[in-house]
Design an enzyme around this catalytic site. Structure first.
Site, PDB file in Angstrom:
ATOM      1  N   GLU A 230       0.836  -1.186   0.000  1.00 38.15           N
ATOM      2  CA  GLU A 230       0.000   0.000   0.000  1.00 38.15           C
ATOM      3  C   GLU A 230       0.872   1.238   0.000  1.00 38.15           C
ATOM      4  OE1 GLU A 230      -2.326   0.869   3.500  1.00 38.15           O
ATOM      5  OE2 GLU A 230      -1.152  -0.516   4.707  1.00 38.15           O
TER       6      GLU A 230
ATOM      7  N   CYS B 178      -2.269 -13.353 -15.010  1.00 35.36           N
ATOM      8  CA  CYS B 178      -2.154 -12.817 -16.374  1.00 35.36           C
ATOM      9  C   CYS B 178      -3.487 -12.430 -16.998  1.00 35.36           C
ATOM     10  CB  CYS B 178      -1.432 -13.835 -17.256  1.00 35.36           C
ATOM     11  SG  CYS B 178       0.301 -14.051 -16.775  1.00 35.36           S
TER      12      CYS B 178
END
Length: 341
Positions: free
Chosen positions: A103, A129
């Site tokens: 974060e 992906c």
């Protein structure tokens, strides 16, 4: 009962898709050279990356350019191509697997660099992906629902950290051929970026309509490929076999429903290797001549590979062409998303 998840879009269009190449070229021959002693000790033959996988080279970011810079450049290029001002963006979705920290989100850094307005939402979406395709789905759902008018989806990947740590680890004493093969997938990765702008089709008749997306999961295989910024461990055969089985099930139900089995004008597959491309074409009955390839020069750029390949070959598409974005993400998830060009 269907095992697929299907979402039909009613008023979402792709306005532009652009790619950004990482500047530094790293050939497979160079990586083989750095692994010469490893191959000798494990009695393995060099040349698998190019001879079997089909990857001649891949790219890396330069010392003064990060993957975030690549995402920003791709976003700017897509906005410019679409003729959309940064102030008109309502949503930014970053789908990059690469990240420096947990974060804040990478999306907020890109949001700030692009100068997007305070009213524009931004967040990260990761799903191996398949992240970029999922980003298109989320943006399209919000456009269809009337929540937003314009969305920007970006992705940038940095293969250097995991490749360098993999080479260092494989160079240690006691490494076996089994260790090399378990970490081999990390050597196929490449760096690059892509950006896509989506908007309402009624406001942008020049756009390319997003038709539908179909997904299917087989999450019992979630341990076949596990990676982070340092290590990537893959059961190569197990992942291929499970991915083919999952894709076959999705295709068997969805292809007749959407007419995909009659043939598409282009199939934009996630770029993994020559082996994977040939296997999926054979299993699904896809014409390999309609499958553009970027992995020979760029490797596997993770979730950026599908939009990167689409952007590379978009100039070859004609109005009305049916284009199918197709991917399998470690996890395991599969998705097909149709765009009418």
């Amino acid at each position: 009962m269907t095992l697929n998840s299907t979402h039909r879009f009613s008023r979402t269009a792709v306005l532009a898709v652009e790619r950004v190449e990482a500047p530094e070229v790293v050939t497979s021959a160079e990586l083989d050279g750095r692994l010469t002693e490893v191959y000798r000790r494990t009695r393995m033959r060099p040349g698998l990356l190019e001879g079997l996988v089909g990857i001649r080279e891949r790219r890396r970011w330069s010392a003064d350019q990060t993957f975030v810079d690549g995402a920003v450049a791709a976003g700017l290029a897509a906005l410019d191509a679409a003729g959309i001002a940064a102030g008109d963006v309502d949503l930014l979705v970053n789908t990059s697997l690469s990240r420096r920290w947990l974060e804040p989100s990478t999306a907020v850094v890109i949001h700030d660099a692009l100068g997007l307005p305070p009213s524009a939402q931004s967040f990260d979406v990761t799903n191996a992906c398949l992240g970029f395709v999922n980003g298109i789905e989320i943006a399209g759902a919000m456009i269809d629902a009337g929540l937003i008018r314009h969305a920007l989806v970006v992705d940038a990947e940095d293969s250097l950290p995991v490749q360098e740590s993999t080479i260092a680890r494989l160079s240690e004493d006691g490494v076996t051929s089994k260790d090399v093969m378990a970490q081999f997938a990390a050597l196929t990765l490449g760096s690059g970026a892509a950006g896509m702008v989506l908007g309402r089709s009624d406001e942008h008749p020049e756009g390319h309509r997003v038709v539908a997306a179909v997904s299917r999961a087989a999450t019992q295989h979630h341990e076949l490929c596990v990676g982070d910024n340092d290590t990537m461990i893959t059961d190569l055969k197990g992942l291929l076999d499970a991915g083919l089985e999952l894709s076959s099930g999705l295709w068997a139900e969805a292809a007749p429903e959407f007419g995909w089995d009659a043939g598409m004008d282009r199939y934009v597959l996630h770029q993994v290797s020559q082996v994977h491309t040939e296997a999926i074409c054979e299993r699904l009955g896809i014409d390999p001549d309609k499958v553009p390839r970027t992995f020979p020069e760029h490797g596997n750029i993770g979730p950026a590979s599908v939009p990167f390949t689409l952007a590379t070959h978009s100039a070859d598409l004609a109005s009305g062409d049916r284009v199918l974005l197709m991917g399998i993400g470690s996890g395991l998830n599969a998705c097909c998303l149709e765009i009418q060009w």
